[in-house]
Write an enzyme that holds these catalytic residues in place. Structure first.
Site, PDB file in Angstrom:
ATOM      1  CB  CYS A 120      -2.174 -39.428 -23.827  1.00 44.46           C
ATOM      2  SG  CYS A 120      -1.602 -38.368 -25.171  1.00 44.46           S
ATOM      3  CG  HIS A 147      -7.118 -39.642 -27.089  1.00 41.67           C
ATOM      4  ND1 HIS A 147      -7.033 -39.610 -25.716  1.00 41.67           N
ATOM      5  CD2 HIS A 147      -5.832 -39.535 -27.539  1.00 41.67           C
ATOM      6  CE1 HIS A 147      -5.766 -39.469 -25.357  1.00 41.67           C
ATOM      7  NE2 HIS A 147      -5.018 -39.435 -26.442  1.00 41.67           N
ATOM      8  CD  GLU A 148      -4.618 -40.369 -31.184  1.00 43.47           C
ATOM      9  OE1 GLU A 148      -3.822 -39.399 -31.316  1.00 43.47           O
ATOM     10  OE2 GLU A 148      -4.442 -41.258 -30.338  1.00 43.47           O
ATOM     11  CG  HIS A 190      -3.210 -35.304 -29.462  1.00 41.37           C
ATOM     12  ND1 HIS A 190      -2.401 -34.821 -28.456  1.00 41.37           N
ATOM     13  CD2 HIS A 190      -3.477 -36.587 -29.132  1.00 41.37           C
ATOM     14  CE1 HIS A 190      -2.185 -35.773 -27.564  1.00 41.37           C
ATOM     15  NE2 HIS A 190      -2.833 -36.856 -27.945  1.00 41.37           N
TER      16      HIS A 190
END
Length: 260
Positions: A165, A207-208, A211
């Site tokens: 990341c 993963h994004e 966030h």
């Protein structure tokens, strides 16, 4: 007058077959790759074509990355008002987001990572990645997502991957996630889209998406031994036997594993 047609797309072709214009509607949970496209012609927004090459003056004006530990980065971000997508200010921010991904060498980036606290991210490649040599623009085509949602698809399986990341520099984590997901959201033109993503695209999307909820990948590892300095991968073949697991030791960055 709107013209409509039904498209049948394989999961592998979905990311690269994103329509520049159209509304995507999933036709049932058990067949999430059956898609109806309603064609129309919204105005083309300025600036979202972007470029994988930045001039020095452009780089100097880009925001710095927000790093792990930031209070705001680790909190959920609010949804975007859909009408805002068509504004020049929003379009300019999309361009900035893409340019930051290129500048910092990522394969994806979310708004909160550059101080834009909204439910927006982009991911994909324009050329092979130095950080993930196994990936390329065919396996991970570029795409924007606004106000995305995600759910695990039927018959999905867990896979593991060495995740990194931009907001967690110099560290990778052995993270398990579903290999198949159904996702919804809006593209850079404010057009609703629904896709089934698999493999690497599903991995990066999740993963994004994390966030946007203030979650970073170190929170996803199930064992502290699964966090490894990036420098260690230069000598991965000489890691201790079966460390941190047999599969993790044998799996190179950018490659999925079916075993933990």
């Amino acid at each position: 007058m709107l013209a409509s047609r039904t498209l049948l797309l394989s999961p592998q072709s979905l990311p690269s077959s994103r329509a520049a214009y159209g509304i995507f509607i999933r036709q049932g949970v058990r067949n999430p790759t059956r898609i109806q496209r309603v064609c129309r012609n919204p105005p083309v927004m300025k600036g979202t074509s972007g470029s994988e090459t930045l001039q020095n003056s452009e780089e100097a004006q880009l925001p710095e990355l927000v790093l792990i530990g930031s209070r705001r980065l680790m909190q959920p971000s609010p949804a975007v008002e859909i009408a805002q997508i068509h504004t020049e200010a929003f379009q300019n921010r999309l361009v900035t987001l893409k340019q930051c991904m290129v500048k910092y060498g990522g394969i994806g980036i979310a708004g909160p990572q550059i101080g834009w606290y909204a439910r927006v991210f982009c991911f994909g490649l324009f050329k092979p990645s130095e950080r993930y040599p196994a990936l390329n623009p065919t396996t991970l085509p570029f795409q924007y997502w606004v106000n995305p949602t995600v759910e695990e698809a039927p018959e999905s399986r867990a896979t593991w991957f060495w995740e990194g990341c931009l907001s967690v520099p110099d560290v990778s984590g052995w993270v398990g996630r579903p290999d198949r997901i159904v996702v919804t959201g809006y593209d850079e033109n404010g057009i609703k889209q629904v896709m089934e993503l698999t493999g690497i695209a599903a991995r990066v999307f999740q993963h994004e998406f994390d966030h946007l909820d203030g979650t970073l990948f170190p929170s996803r590892v199930s064992n502290p031994n699964y966090l490894v300095p990036n420098k260690a991968f230069e000598d991965q073949e000489n890691w201790a036997e079966n460390w941190p697991t047999a599969s993790a030791r044998q799996t190179s960055k950018g490659t999925l594993s079916w075993e933990e």
